[in-house]
Write a protein that holds these residues in place. Structure first.
Motif, PDB file in Angstrom:
ATOM      1  N   LEU A   1       0.836  -1.193   0.000  1.00  9.98           N
ATOM      2  CA  LEU A   1       0.000   0.000   0.000  1.00  9.98           C
ATOM      3  C   LEU A   1       0.875   1.248   0.000  1.00  9.98           C
ATOM      4  CD1 LEU A   1      -2.381  -1.191   2.861  1.00  9.98           C
ATOM      5  CD2 LEU A   1      -2.813  -1.349   0.415  1.00  9.98           C
TER       6      LEU A   1
ATOM      7  N   SER B   1      -0.757  -6.495  -5.242  1.00  8.28           N
ATOM      8  CA  SER B   1      -1.392  -7.519  -4.425  1.00  8.28           C
ATOM      9  C   SER B   1      -1.094  -8.874  -5.071  1.00  8.28           C
ATOM     10  CB  SER B   1      -2.897  -7.281  -4.352  1.00  8.28           C
ATOM     11  OG  SER B   1      -3.509  -8.281  -3.581  1.00  8.28           O
TER      12      SER B   1
ATOM     13  N   VAL C   1      -3.435   0.797  -3.637  1.00  7.93           N
ATOM     14  CA  VAL C   1      -2.820  -0.523  -3.605  1.00  7.93           C
ATOM     15  C   VAL C   1      -1.800  -0.575  -4.739  1.00  7.93           C
ATOM     16  CG1 VAL C   1      -3.217  -3.002  -3.775  1.00  7.93           C
ATOM     17  CG2 VAL C   1      -4.918  -1.542  -2.656  1.00  7.93           C
TER      18      VAL C   1
ATOM     19  N   GLN D   1      -8.886   0.999   5.522  1.00  8.37           N
ATOM     20  CA  GLN D   1      -9.935   1.976   5.216  1.00  8.37           C
ATOM     21  C   GLN D   1     -10.740   2.304   6.467  1.00  8.37           C
ATOM     22  OE1 GLN D   1     -11.926  -0.092   2.034  1.00  8.37           O
ATOM     23  NE2 GLN D   1     -10.863   1.066   0.444  1.00  8.37           N
TER      24      GLN D   1
ATOM     25  N   ILE E   1      -7.144  -4.402   3.032  1.00  4.26           N
ATOM     26  CA  ILE E   1      -7.545  -3.087   2.511  1.00  4.26           C
ATOM     27  C   ILE E   1      -8.671  -2.496   3.349  1.00  4.26           C
ATOM     28  CG2 ILE E   1      -8.584  -1.918   0.521  1.00  4.26           C
ATOM     29  CD1 ILE E   1      -7.018  -4.053  -1.208  1.00  4.26           C
TER      30      ILE E   1
END
Length: 179
Positions: free
Chosen positions: A33, A103, A100, A90, A86
């Protein structure tokens, strides 16, 4: 002698599954991230703990405001791990915008295949050394060179195992470079 013995023990531990294998070999998910604002790794750890992801390994890149989150899943690949990571960020840091960067998910079956391929690569590199030196010089020198190379590779692998360092594809690449 000690390091070679430790290296042999490490090879057995890898084959049995006792070694500290990275997600490349054990299976798992890695999410990188990039944050708009700096985020302390301790805060990230608390956020992941609060969302049931306490086993995640964190690596931060403060100069780029990036965070790498890795979760090993040794049974079956969990489809929602990256989504859970994620969502955790958040929910816990709504004022920290992030994207991102990458992944990756690797299932345990693929990890086992990569393990086998890495072992074959090391064996083939040793065989190549023997063949090259045997053709270029004499066969006995090729065998001696392979034994010395095998000794070096096992020594380094033994040190990694002793220090409980994670064995990843990058480590295998380094071992092949030694060979």
């Amino acid at each position: 002698g000690f390091l070679v013995s430790l290296g042999l023990l490490a090879v057995i531990a890898i084959l049995v599954g006792w070694a500290n294998l990275g997600i490349d070999f054990a299976g798992g998910t890695a999410v990188q991230l990039k944050f708009d604002k700096p985020l302390l790794i301790a805060e990230a750890r608390k956020a992941l703990d609060a969302h049931g992801l306490g086993a995640a390994e964190l690596q931060e890149f403060p100069q780029d405001q990036k965070l790498l989150v890795r979760v090993k899943t040794e049974t079956t690949i969990e489809e929602g791990v990256s989504k859970n990571i994620i969502q955790a960020f958040q929910a816990e840091f709504p004022d920290h915008g992030f994207v991102v960067d990458s992944s990756t998910s690797i299932g345990p079956t693929i990890g086992k295949k990569l393990q086998g391929d890495a072992l074959i690569a090391v064996i083939l590199s040793l065989a190549g050394i023997i063949l090259y030196v045997a053709v270029r010089f004499e066969f006995r020198f090729g065998v001696a060179a392979a034994i010395a190379t095998f000794h070096d590779v096992l020594g380094v692998l033994g040190i990694f195992f002793l220090l409980n360092q994670e064995i990843t594809l990058l480590v295998v690449t380094a071992l092949l470079t030694l060979a």
